[in-house]
Design a protein around this motif. Sequence first.
Motif, short mmCIF file in Angstrom:
data_model
loop_
_atom_site.label_atom_id
_atom_site.label_comp_id
_atom_site.label_asym_id
_atom_site.label_seq_id
_atom_site.Cartn_x
_atom_site.Cartn_y
_atom_site.Cartn_z
N LEU A 60 0.83 -1.21 0.00
CA LEU A 60 0.00 0.00 0.00
C LEU A 60 0.86 1.25 0.00
CD1 LEU A 60 -2.70 1.51 0.30
CD2 LEU A 60 -2.49 1.17 2.78
N VAL A 61 1.87 1.28 0.85
CA VAL A 61 2.75 2.46 0.94
C VAL A 61 3.48 2.68 -0.38
CG1 VAL A 61 4.78 3.41 2.08
CG2 VAL A 61 2.99 2.32 3.43
N LEU A 62 3.93 1.61 -1.02
CA LEU A 62 4.61 1.74 -2.30
C LEU A 62 3.68 2.30 -3.37
CD1 LEU A 62 6.67 -1.57 -2.37
CD2 LEU A 62 7.61 0.73 -2.24
N ALA A 63 2.39 1.96 -3.28
CA ALA A 63 1.43 2.42 -4.28
C ALA A 63 1.02 3.88 -4.07
CB ALA A 63 0.19 1.54 -4.25
N LEU A 64 1.13 4.38 -2.85
CA LEU A 64 0.74 5.76 -2.57
C LEU A 64 1.72 6.72 -3.23
CD1 LEU A 64 -0.18 5.47 1.23
CD2 LEU A 64 -1.76 5.75 -0.70
N PRO A 65 1.24 7.84 -3.75
CA PRO A 65 2.14 8.81 -4.39
C PRO A 65 3.06 9.46 -3.36
CG PRO A 65 -0.08 9.71 -4.19
CD PRO A 65 -0.18 8.28 -3.80
N ALA A 83 14.32 6.66 -3.61
CA ALA A 83 14.98 5.56 -4.32
C ALA A 83 15.47 4.51 -3.34
CB ALA A 83 16.15 6.10 -5.15
N ALA A 84 16.02 4.95 -2.21
CA ALA A 84 16.50 4.00 -1.20
C ALA A 84 15.33 3.20 -0.61
CB ALA A 84 17.24 4.74 -0.09
N PHE A 85 14.21 3.88 -0.34
CA PHE A 85 13.03 3.19 0.21
C PHE A 85 12.53 2.15 -0.77
CE2 PHE A 85 8.50 2.62 0.78
CZ PHE A 85 8.38 2.46 2.16
N ASN A 86 12.43 2.52 -2.03
CA ASN A 86 11.93 1.58 -3.04
C ASN A 86 12.89 0.41 -3.23
OD1 ASN A 86 9.63 3.08 -3.52
ND2 ASN A 86 10.53 4.25 -5.19
#
Length: 223
Positions: free
Chosen positions: A89-94, A105-108
């Motif tokens: 969900l967090v990855l999908a949020l803008p 970039a580091a988070f992804n």
Amino acid sequence: MDQTFDNNPLPRSLFVYSLLYGGMTVVAGVLAFKQFAIGPLVVESGILAFLLLVVISSAVSQLHGKAMADRLVLWGFLPLAFSIALIGLVLALPPSPDMPAENLAAFNTVHAQTPRIMAAGPVAYGVSLLLNVWLFDRLRGKGQGGSAWLMARGAIASAISQAIDTLIFITLAFYGEFPIGNLLVGQAIAKIVLSFVLVPFLIVGAVALAKRLDGETARASAA
């Protein structure tokens, strides 16, 4: 509510270890992104959290029985599933426009795992932890044994289950992407070594701590 709890007491050790167990199932996947070296062995850091899962489930099996340890392993899928869903969900949020690009970039990089890796983790977790509990219980035999046999059972069960975990995870996650032979052998050796070096002492310590926690509960109830 307090009276109901008193009539059906949950051992304090089981409560504490269940909390720790749930946390370790979640953090293991995050730690795996860093590798560290022990002499010639290179190990992904998630093994440290995973070995704690082995230690906790073994201690619970020793004190509360195999059925309780099996339930602990199965309930471990719950925080694991919730964490995977929440990360998705967090990855999908803008992202916020104010967030530095290098931070995003580091988070992804850490959290955006491929579907194969996300599927391989829970499968390897379930098979290897249930196998560890089964082996640890089977090695108990008819007698309880002393600390030395407790340590030996922990080391043997952990080493075998960790080797199976490595085989399942690396095969499901990376087979066909690149040659996995060296990775399989290296990770298996590292995990087996750590299983014999760390796990026996940690299990003895976990069992001793659990007995102390449960003893404190018994004394408090009697007071």
